[in-house]
Write a protein that holds these residues in place. Structure first.
Motif, PDB file in Angstrom:
ATOM      1  N   ALA A  79      13.167  53.544 -25.782  1.00 58.39           N
ATOM      2  CA  ALA A  79      12.933  54.832 -25.052  1.00 58.39           C
ATOM      3  C   ALA A  79      11.384  55.468 -25.446  1.00 58.39           C
ATOM      4  O   ALA A  79      10.732  55.888 -24.555  1.00 58.39           O
ATOM      5  CB  ALA A  79      13.687  55.654 -25.204  1.00 58.39           C
ATOM      6  N   THR A  80      11.331  55.223 -26.658  1.00 60.48           N
ATOM      7  CA  THR A  80       9.739  55.966 -27.020  1.00 60.48           C
ATOM      8  C   THR A  80       8.748  55.032 -26.343  1.00 60.48           C
ATOM      9  O   THR A  80       7.784  55.579 -25.950  1.00 60.48           O
ATOM     10  CB  THR A  80      10.029  56.066 -28.672  1.00 60.48           C
ATOM     11  N   CYS A  81       9.020  53.945 -26.262  1.00 66.05           N
ATOM     12  CA  CYS A  81       7.807  52.954 -25.883  1.00 66.05           C
ATOM     13  C   CYS A  81       7.385  53.057 -24.364  1.00 66.05           C
ATOM     14  O   CYS A  81       6.480  53.383 -24.284  1.00 66.05           O
ATOM     15  CB  CYS A  81       8.286  51.520 -26.218  1.00 66.05           C
ATOM     16  N   ALA A  82       8.627  53.456 -23.602  1.00 62.30           N
ATOM     17  CA  ALA A  82       8.625  53.989 -22.460  1.00 62.30           C
ATOM     18  C   ALA A  82       7.786  55.471 -22.240  1.00 62.30           C
ATOM     19  O   ALA A  82       6.863  55.514 -21.127  1.00 62.30           O
ATOM     20  CB  ALA A  82       9.787  54.003 -21.685  1.00 62.30           C
ATOM     21  N   ALA A  83       8.156  56.248 -22.957  1.00 58.91           N
ATOM     22  CA  ALA A  83       7.396  57.530 -22.888  1.00 58.91           C
ATOM     23  C   ALA A  83       5.950  57.062 -23.461  1.00 58.91           C
ATOM     24  O   ALA A  83       5.055  58.052 -22.789  1.00 58.91           O
ATOM     25  CB  ALA A  83       8.049  58.467 -24.178  1.00 58.91           C
ATOM     26  N   ASN A 111      17.288  51.024 -28.842  1.00 54.24           N
ATOM     27  CA  ASN A 111      17.482  51.850 -27.792  1.00 54.24           C
ATOM     28  C   ASN A 111      16.431  52.932 -27.890  1.00 54.24           C
ATOM     29  O   ASN A 111      15.672  53.468 -26.859  1.00 54.24           O
ATOM     30  CB  ASN A 111      18.903  52.406 -27.119  1.00 54.24           C
ATOM     31  N   GLY A 112      16.491  53.612 -28.974  1.00 52.34           N
ATOM     32  CA  GLY A 112      15.503  54.677 -29.238  1.00 52.34           C
ATOM     33  C   GLY A 112      13.965  54.018 -29.437  1.00 52.34           C
ATOM     34  O   GLY A 112      13.220  54.926 -28.671  1.00 52.34           O
ATOM     35  N   GLY A 124      15.099  57.066 -37.639  1.00 55.31           N
ATOM     36  CA  GLY A 124      15.497  57.360 -38.977  1.00 55.31           C
ATOM     37  C   GLY A 124      16.963  58.071 -38.699  1.00 55.31           C
ATOM     38  O   GLY A 124      17.753  57.103 -38.232  1.00 55.31           O
ATOM     39  N   LEU A 125      17.183  58.960 -39.172  1.00 57.29           N
ATOM     40  CA  LEU A 125      18.534  59.623 -39.347  1.00 57.29           C
ATOM     41  C   LEU A 125      18.734  60.416 -37.931  1.00 57.29           C
ATOM     42  O   LEU A 125      19.842  61.121 -38.024  1.00 57.29           O
ATOM     43  CB  LEU A 125      18.767  60.474 -40.429  1.00 57.29           C
ATOM     44  N   SER A 126      17.949  60.490 -37.095  1.00 57.46           N
ATOM     45  CA  SER A 126      17.962  61.312 -35.702  1.00 57.46           C
ATOM     46  C   SER A 126      18.817  60.387 -34.724  1.00 57.46           C
ATOM     47  O   SER A 126      18.583  59.344 -34.871  1.00 57.46           O
ATOM     48  CB  SER A 126      16.694  61.816 -35.046  1.00 57.46           C
ATOM     49  N   GLU A 127      19.541  61.025 -33.888  1.00 58.67           N
ATOM     50  CA  GLU A 127      20.338  60.338 -33.100  1.00 58.67           C
ATOM     51  C   GLU A 127      19.364  59.780 -31.869  1.00 58.67           C
ATOM     52  O   GLU A 127      18.233  60.399 -31.554  1.00 58.67           O
ATOM     53  CB  GLU A 127      21.368  61.215 -32.463  1.00 58.67           C
ATOM     54  N   THR A 128      19.759  59.060 -30.995  1.00 56.73           N
ATOM     55  CA  THR A 128      19.185  58.467 -29.894  1.00 56.73           C
ATOM     56  C   THR A 128      19.476  59.179 -28.649  1.00 56.73           C
ATOM     57  O   THR A 128      20.803  59.415 -28.363  1.00 56.73           O
ATOM     58  CB  THR A 128      19.312  57.044 -29.885  1.00 56.73           C
ATOM     59  N   ALA A 129      18.336  59.606 -27.866  1.00 61.36           N
ATOM     60  CA  ALA A 129      18.581  60.513 -26.850  1.00 61.36           C
ATOM     61  C   ALA A 129      18.641  59.378 -25.554  1.00 61.36           C
ATOM     62  O   ALA A 129      18.183  58.480 -25.884  1.00 61.36           O
ATOM     63  CB  ALA A 129      17.472  61.544 -26.778  1.00 61.36           C
ATOM     64  N   PRO A 130      19.046  59.717 -24.563  1.00 65.62           N
ATOM     65  CA  PRO A 130      19.081  59.123 -23.529  1.00 65.62           C
ATOM     66  C   PRO A 130      17.592  58.538 -22.988  1.00 65.62           C
ATOM     67  O   PRO A 130      16.748  59.545 -22.987  1.00 65.62           O
ATOM     68  CB  PRO A 130      20.105  59.672 -22.406  1.00 65.62           C
ATOM     69  N   GLU A 131      17.547  57.392 -22.603  1.00 65.91           N
ATOM     70  CA  GLU A 131      16.089  57.277 -21.927  1.00 65.91           C
ATOM     71  C   GLU A 131      15.902  58.243 -20.889  1.00 65.91           C
ATOM     72  O   GLU A 131      16.415  59.181 -20.166  1.00 65.91           O
ATOM     73  CB  GLU A 131      16.261  55.764 -21.149  1.00 65.91           C
ATOM     74  N   GLY A 132      14.447  58.563 -20.442  1.00 65.41           N
ATOM     75  CA  GLY A 132      13.924  59.279 -19.360  1.00 65.41           C
ATOM     76  C   GLY A 132      13.203  60.466 -19.911  1.00 65.41           C
ATOM     77  O   GLY A 132      12.832  61.308 -19.076  1.00 65.41           O
ATOM     78  N   TYR A 133      12.862  60.412 -21.455  1.00 69.20           N
ATOM     79  CA  TYR A 133      12.121  61.590 -21.829  1.00 69.20           C
ATOM     80  C   TYR A 133      10.609  60.993 -22.136  1.00 69.20           C
ATOM     81  O   TYR A 133      10.295  59.848 -21.999  1.00 69.20           O
ATOM     82  CB  TYR A 133      12.636  62.087 -23.173  1.00 69.20           C
ATOM     83  N   GLY A 134       9.850  61.922 -22.007  1.00 69.87           N
ATOM     84  CA  GLY A 134       8.377  61.751 -22.019  1.00 69.87           C
ATOM     85  C   GLY A 134       7.729  62.580 -23.481  1.00 69.87           C
ATOM     86  O   GLY A 134       8.354  62.983 -24.188  1.00 69.87           O
ATOM     87  N   ILE A 135       6.384  62.205 -23.599  1.00 67.92           N
ATOM     88  CA  ILE A 135       5.905  62.870 -24.856  1.00 67.92           C
ATOM     89  C   ILE A 135       6.059  64.424 -24.858  1.00 67.92           C
ATOM     90  O   ILE A 135       6.184  64.911 -25.869  1.00 67.92           O
ATOM     91  CB  ILE A 135       4.428  62.414 -24.703  1.00 67.92           C
ATOM     92  N   PRO A 136       5.786  64.904 -23.687  1.00 68.90           N
ATOM     93  CA  PRO A 136       6.091  66.433 -23.698  1.00 68.90           C
ATOM     94  C   PRO A 136       7.558  66.977 -24.354  1.00 68.90           C
ATOM     95  O   PRO A 136       7.629  67.795 -24.820  1.00 68.90           O
ATOM     96  CB  PRO A 136       5.906  66.935 -22.325  1.00 68.90           C
ATOM     97  N   MET A 173      10.089  65.181 -39.924  1.00 66.43           N
ATOM     98  CA  MET A 173      11.180  65.066 -39.003  1.00 66.43           C
ATOM     99  C   MET A 173      11.240  63.788 -38.572  1.00 66.43           C
ATOM    100  O   MET A 173      10.222  63.122 -38.281  1.00 66.43           O
ATOM    101  CB  MET A 173      11.124  66.108 -37.859  1.00 66.43           C
ATOM    102  N   ASP A 174      12.141  63.211 -38.175  1.00 65.13           N
ATOM    103  CA  ASP A 174      12.489  61.840 -37.339  1.00 65.13           C
ATOM    104  C   ASP A 174      12.803  62.373 -35.858  1.00 65.13           C
ATOM    105  O   ASP A 174      13.576  63.121 -35.490  1.00 65.13           O
ATOM    106  CB  ASP A 174      13.752  61.339 -37.843  1.00 65.13           C
ATOM    107  N   LYS A 175      11.717  61.750 -35.101  1.00 64.53           N
ATOM    108  CA  LYS A 175      11.912  61.952 -33.799  1.00 64.53           C
ATOM    109  C   LYS A 175      13.099  61.212 -33.143  1.00 64.53           C
ATOM    110  O   LYS A 175      13.847  60.428 -33.933  1.00 64.53           O
ATOM    111  CB  LYS A 175      10.719  61.435 -32.855  1.00 64.53           C
ATOM    112  N   ARG A 176      13.498  61.439 -32.012  1.00 64.09           N
ATOM    113  CA  ARG A 176      14.686  60.756 -31.376  1.00 64.09           C
ATOM    114  C   ARG A 176      14.677  59.268 -31.520  1.00 64.09           C
ATOM    115  O   ARG A 176      13.429  58.509 -31.425  1.00 64.09           O
ATOM    116  CB  ARG A 176      14.521  60.985 -29.745  1.00 64.09           C
ATOM    117  N   GLY A 177      15.848  58.753 -31.722  1.00 62.50           N
ATOM    118  CA  GLY A 177      16.137  57.248 -32.009  1.00 62.50           C
ATOM    119  C   GLY A 177      15.252  56.856 -33.227  1.00 62.50           C
ATOM    120  O   GLY A 177      15.223  55.506 -33.455  1.00 62.50           O
TER     121      GLY A 177
END
Length: 260
Positions: A180-184, A176-177, A58-70, A52-56
């Motif tokens: 956001a993942t770096c921030a997580a 952006n993806g 590959g072909l997955s859409e980019t989620a808004p910032e503010g998410y974490g590893i959980p 699977m491609d995580k948020r932001g």
């Protein structure tokens, strides 16, 4: 190719359906599910594999910032539900391995075992990730990608033409993806919870890994109650790409042992 619609957008997944053991593969930062292609083609055909491609990515859409590893771990569990996989061996590289550790803590009944490649309970200090975010905002993904490659790959693979393909993939990752993942990652450290992860684990390091150096990965193996440690002598951060034969062989050996 399949898609799962989530509240934040569409998540891309790829499943090979077999009757035997199920494995879920989780990518590193800045890669997509293709990083596992060469490994999956070397696995027993009767196994079920889910990538699977995580948020932001590959072909997955980019989620808004503010998410974490959980939140990324919950995405994996939702994709497993969608694919009707109740229990699986979770195989994760780098942030994929960090997500796998969270899944083992959040839903231990879903995890048969863990393959934790080039990862740790904390992927470096937060200030380093925040500095990377600022550099990407200032200069873009392309400028960052060239410097990342020596952190990803060992010297042997860096001389091969294929290395340029992975640089291009990284440079084209949604900015952006990626941010956001770096921030997580920056906000995550589960070092004090490793003793709770009681599933059998195979922990893999690369001698030339500059992103998660081998001593850091070995410390993860020592902290887990039921972990085996192995080192690839020629690889960097992404041994599944650099030496898929050896990676698949180690994976098959581990899975067959814990599912016998």
């Amino acid at each position: 190719m399949h898609a799962l619609h989530r509240p934040w957008g569409t998540q891309h997944l790829s499943q090979s359906q077999g009757e035997g053991t199920a494995l879920v593969f989780l990518n590193s930062l800045g890669t997509d599910l293709r990083m596992w292609d060469a490994v999956c083609t070397r696995l027993p055909q009767e196994w079920t594999t889910l990538r699977m491609d995580k948020r932001g990515h590959g072909l997955s859409e980019t989620a808004p910032e503010g998410y974490g590893i959980p939140d990324l771990a919950k995405d994996v569990l939702a994709v497993m539900d969608h694919a009707e996989i109740e229990r699986a061996v979770i195989v994760g590289c780098s942030i994929g391995g960090l997500i796998a550790q969270h899944i083992a803590l959040m839903a231990p009944e879903r995890v048969v075992g863990l393959v934790l490649s080039n990862t740790a309970p904390q992927l470096g200090p937060a200030d380093g990730w925040l500095a990377r975010i600022e550099a990407i905002r200032a200069h873009g993904m392309g400028a960052m990608a060239e410097g990342i490659l020596p952190r990803w790959f060992g010297p042997d693979f860096l001389t091969q033409p294929d290395a340029a393909l992975w640089r291009t993939m990284l440079a084209r990752t949604d900015q952006n993806g990626y941010i956001a993942t770096c921030a997580a990652i920056a906000g995550t450290d589960i070092s004090d919870r490793l003793s709770e992860i009681t599933q059998p684990a195979l922990v893999i390091a690369g001698k030339h890994d500059l992103a998660t150096p081998a001593p850091v990965v070995e410390a993860l193996a020592r902290a887990l109650p039921r972990a085996d440690f192995m080192m690839f002598e020629t690889t960097g951060h992404l041994p599944a790409i650099e030496t898929p034969d050896a990676f698949a062989e180690a994976l098959v050996r581990f899975v067959e042992r814990i599912t016998a």
